[in-house]
Structures are given as C-alpha cells and as structure tokens.
Design a protein around this motif. Sequence first.
Motif, PDB file in Angstrom:
ATOM      1  N   ALA A 176       0.845  -1.189   0.000  1.00  0.00           N
ATOM      2  CA  ALA A 176       0.000   0.000   0.000  1.00  0.00           C
ATOM      3  C   ALA A 176       0.882   1.242   0.000  1.00  0.00           C
ATOM      4  N   GLN A 177       0.468   2.242  -0.776  1.00  0.00           N
ATOM      5  CA  GLN A 177       1.271   3.453  -0.933  1.00  0.00           C
ATOM      6  C   GLN A 177       1.524   4.136   0.403  1.00  0.00           C
ATOM      7  N   GLU A 178       0.517   4.091   1.285  1.00  0.00           N
ATOM      8  CA  GLU A 178       0.661   4.809   2.551  1.00  0.00           C
ATOM      9  C   GLU A 178       1.606   4.115   3.529  1.00  0.00           C
ATOM     10  N   THR A 179       1.988   2.872   3.271  1.00  0.00           N
ATOM     11  CA  THR A 179       2.896   2.182   4.182  1.00  0.00           C
ATOM     12  C   THR A 179       4.367   2.470   3.870  1.00  0.00           C
ATOM     13  N   THR A 182       7.750   8.180   3.518  1.00  0.00           N
ATOM     14  CA  THR A 182       7.363   9.339   2.714  1.00  0.00           C
ATOM     15  C   THR A 182       8.223  10.540   3.063  1.00  0.00           C
ATOM     16  N   TYR A 184       8.488  14.447   2.714  1.00  0.00           N
ATOM     17  CA  TYR A 184       7.624  15.595   2.439  1.00  0.00           C
ATOM     18  C   TYR A 184       8.472  16.804   2.051  1.00  0.00           C
ATOM     19  N   VAL A 232       2.309  13.220  -5.439  1.00  0.00           N
ATOM     20  CA  VAL A 232       3.068  12.149  -4.786  1.00  0.00           C
ATOM     21  C   VAL A 232       3.826  11.389  -5.860  1.00  0.00           C
ATOM     22  N   SER A 234       7.252   8.653  -6.936  1.00  0.00           N
ATOM     23  CA  SER A 234       7.994   7.485  -6.473  1.00  0.00           C
ATOM     24  C   SER A 234       9.473   7.817  -6.329  1.00  0.00           C
ATOM     25  N   ASN A 251       8.071   7.237  -0.978  1.00  0.00           N
ATOM     26  CA  ASN A 251       7.242   8.246  -1.632  1.00  0.00           C
ATOM     27  C   ASN A 251       7.864   9.622  -1.457  1.00  0.00           C
ATOM     28  N   ALA A 253       6.261  13.349  -1.380  1.00  0.00           N
ATOM     29  CA  ALA A 253       5.024  14.120  -1.400  1.00  0.00           C
ATOM     30  C   ALA A 253       5.372  15.601  -1.468  1.00  0.00           C
ATOM     31  N   THR A 259       0.425  22.025   4.697  1.00  0.00           N
ATOM     32  CA  THR A 259       0.452  20.566   4.838  1.00  0.00           C
ATOM     33  C   THR A 259       1.813  20.098   5.309  1.00  0.00           C
ATOM     34  N   GLU A 263       2.730  18.003   8.805  1.00  0.00           N
ATOM     35  CA  GLU A 263       3.458  16.734   8.860  1.00  0.00           C
ATOM     36  C   GLU A 263       4.651  16.839   9.804  1.00  0.00           C
TER      37      GLU A 263
END
Length: 294
Positions: A176-179, A182, A184, A232, A234, A251, A253, A259, A263
């Motif tokens: 999953a992308q959210e795992t 990331t 920022y 977002v 890669s 990721n 972002a 935002t 974060e």
Amino acid sequence: MREIQHRRRGLKSAGALAALVALAAGCSMETPSNPGKGIDVGFLPSTRDMTDRSGQLIDLWNGAWIAAVGVAALVWALVLWSVIAYRKRKNDNELPIQLRYHVPLEIMYTVVPIIMVGFLFVFSTRATAEMNDMNAEPDLEVEVYGKQWSWDFNYTSDDVYYSGDRISFIGDEVGAQETLPTLYLPVDETVEFTIKSRDVIHSFWIPAFLYKIDMMPGQVNTFQVTPQEEGVYSGKCAELCGEYHAEMVFNVAVVDRDTYDAEMEKLREAGNIGTRGDEYNRQYQVRESSNGID
C-alpha cells in the motif's frame, strides 16, 4: 550516360527518404502529450515544470535524440544511395575501380565525429553544471540516509526526523502506498539535500525529478532542487545494495506549506525530535597491521 542517370535516380530516392524522416520527426515534435508519455518530454516520467531544473534536462535529452535521428537518417540515406547507385547491373562483369585510400573522405570521417562529440560534450557539461549548482539560498535543508533496506529523513531545518523500517513485499504485491516511507517537500521552495549512507553503497533517485545521486559510506553528497508541482511521486534506490534492494522504495510528497508544517508537527508529537546522525551508521572493524591499517 546511363550510369549517371542511375546515380541521379538513386540520389533522389535517398534524398526523398531523408526528407520524409525529417518531416515525420518535425511533425511529431509538435504533438502535445501527457506528462511522461509523449515525445515533447522525451517519454520521460516528468514535465518541464516538475522542478526548476527538469526543463533543461529534457531539452538535453531531446536534443541528443534529435541529433541521433539526424545522423541515422543521413547514414541510411548514404547507404541506400550507395546500394542503388552502385549496384551490380545485368551484363556488367567489369571489376569496379579499387581504391586503397581516399584522404578527403577519411578526414571527413574523423573531423565530423569529433565535432559531434564536442557539441554533445559542451551541452552536457552546461546542463550538468546548472543541475549541480549550489549557489541558491535554500529555504530548508533535508538530510537523507540510505540504509539496508529503508531510509532515514532528517528535516534539519525543522529539527525533526523520520526513521523508516524495511517494507516486506509478498509476491507481486507492491504494498500500500501509505505504508512506504514518505519524504515531504514544500512546493516552490528550494531544498538542499545532504546525502549519506549508513552501510553500503546506495543511490537516491526520484525519477520524476530526473536526478539521481550516489550514497557512499563515509562520503557526503549534496544537491539543490525546487519542486514546482504538487503530487506524490515514487523514489527508489538505484544501486544494487543487497538481498532486499527491490524493496527499498519511498514516496515523495510535494505539498503546500501548511500541509508540510502539519506533517512536521506530527513528527514532533511522535517524539521524533532532533536528528538521527552518523551514530546509527554500521560500524566496520578496522584491523591494525605492522605496516599500517588494513
């Protein structure tokens, strides 16, 4: 007389072919495209405004391909002309004139490639120098550590950090992308990256930014970039770094300043205050010998 006519016909055919190739290339360059899918961006996974430096890299890439297509068209035109104009004809049993050398032609074969390589060198050096320019005053600084097999992000300007763990993929599942870890970045702000490795050689690569930089143990690399399009994207390690190299992805972002600040506040609330520095690097044993250090 017939021989001359044959040669003229062959030259006209080759010229028509070269003109057709050039016309097709010229028409296709005017065709608009979706980001990363058209010839106007060289089929690269980016846009001209992705960062403050992606446009010049796309121009260099496209310029190199246009030059290559032009050279290929010229070579094929000359080959086809030679095949047509100098082909063996019916009842022609005479041996063609044999030449051991042709000085003007050999000089041309030497000078023209040197000029071509010289032009490519100049434009490549210019683009590389602009890409590696570090004279801008950064709006924030980010320190990135590559490690087997994840990433640590130190937001040094905000005095917080993120420490990633290995994401284990099962079969064809990408995860999953959210795992994924990331990184920022605030849009339209210049970021200065400091790139390091905790253990082996890695490579920090964000394909959409059209930039990749090595992460060497004991060596510090830096670069600056200004992301200009929110989204977002890669990121991945581009250097084979061990068994789970394929799982070393993350990721990126690019978000608005509010935002981004939110974060950073989440990291503070989680207790990730300060930085995770070189003290977390893998320590290698150093053996002393009679002649020095091994």
